[in-house]
Design a protein around this motif. Sequence first.
Motif, PDB file in Angstrom:
ATOM      1  N   THR A   1    -106.636 -39.215  30.369  1.00 34.95           N
ATOM      2  CA  THR A   1    -106.375 -39.610  29.391  1.00 34.95           C
ATOM      3  C   THR A   1    -104.798 -40.090  29.211  1.00 34.95           C
TER       4      THR A   1
ATOM      5  N   GLU B   1    -102.108 -41.194  26.821  1.00 36.91           N
ATOM      6  CA  GLU B   1    -101.351 -41.645  25.469  1.00 36.91           C
ATOM      7  C   GLU B   1     -99.973 -42.309  25.526  1.00 36.91           C
ATOM      8  N   GLN B   2     -99.457 -43.323  25.387  1.00 37.48           N
ATOM      9  CA  GLN B   2     -98.831 -43.724  25.671  1.00 37.48           C
ATOM     10  C   GLN B   2     -97.300 -42.999  24.591  1.00 37.48           C
TER      11      GLN B   2
END
Length: 201
Positions: A42, A44-45
């Motif tokens: 994943t 994350e921005q």
Amino acid sequence: MHPDLAPRTAACLLFDWDGTLVDTQYANYRAMAATLATEGITLEQEWFDARTGTSSAEMIRTLRDERNAALSRPVDDLVAERDALFLKEAHTIRPLAPVHAVVEAMRGRLPMAVASGGARHVIEATLRHQPFHDAFSAMVTRDDVERGKPAPDIFLAAADALGAHPSRCLVYEDSDEGVAAARAAGMAVIDVRPYTRGDGR
């Protein structure tokens, strides 16, 4: 053109690409996040946004090392997938108006180059859709040098391509790594972030 972005005494102008000339941040994030999701990672921005001055390959390696992640494919294959996903959106990318204004004001008056940590084929494909597609005399990318930003190699190679001494070049940048690279090259640099925030972001 904003007066704080005016080149003044510079003999040539060097422009970073992503986040400086064009607003690619969210498109780049989506492409990278989708690629890494296939690896069970994943992205994350916030993590991504903090590392926008690094190349895709360097970003993937950093993430892999920080999280002790086991990748099922070579980094180069992941980068190729990321690039392909991004290129599907290349026609939607728009210029960042404050820097675009500099390019238009200096077009034909000063030699200008794109000097980016991105991949050449991705930049060339996106540049074709930009109103300033014919404004630059040279392009130097991460593909052309041994070391990416914050090393000075990209900017030094761009200055050489324009036949300009580094001390006479002005760099436009939007990342800490890029600013550090410009300073390491002995060049003046303008951090465009105070002027581009909110411009299409």
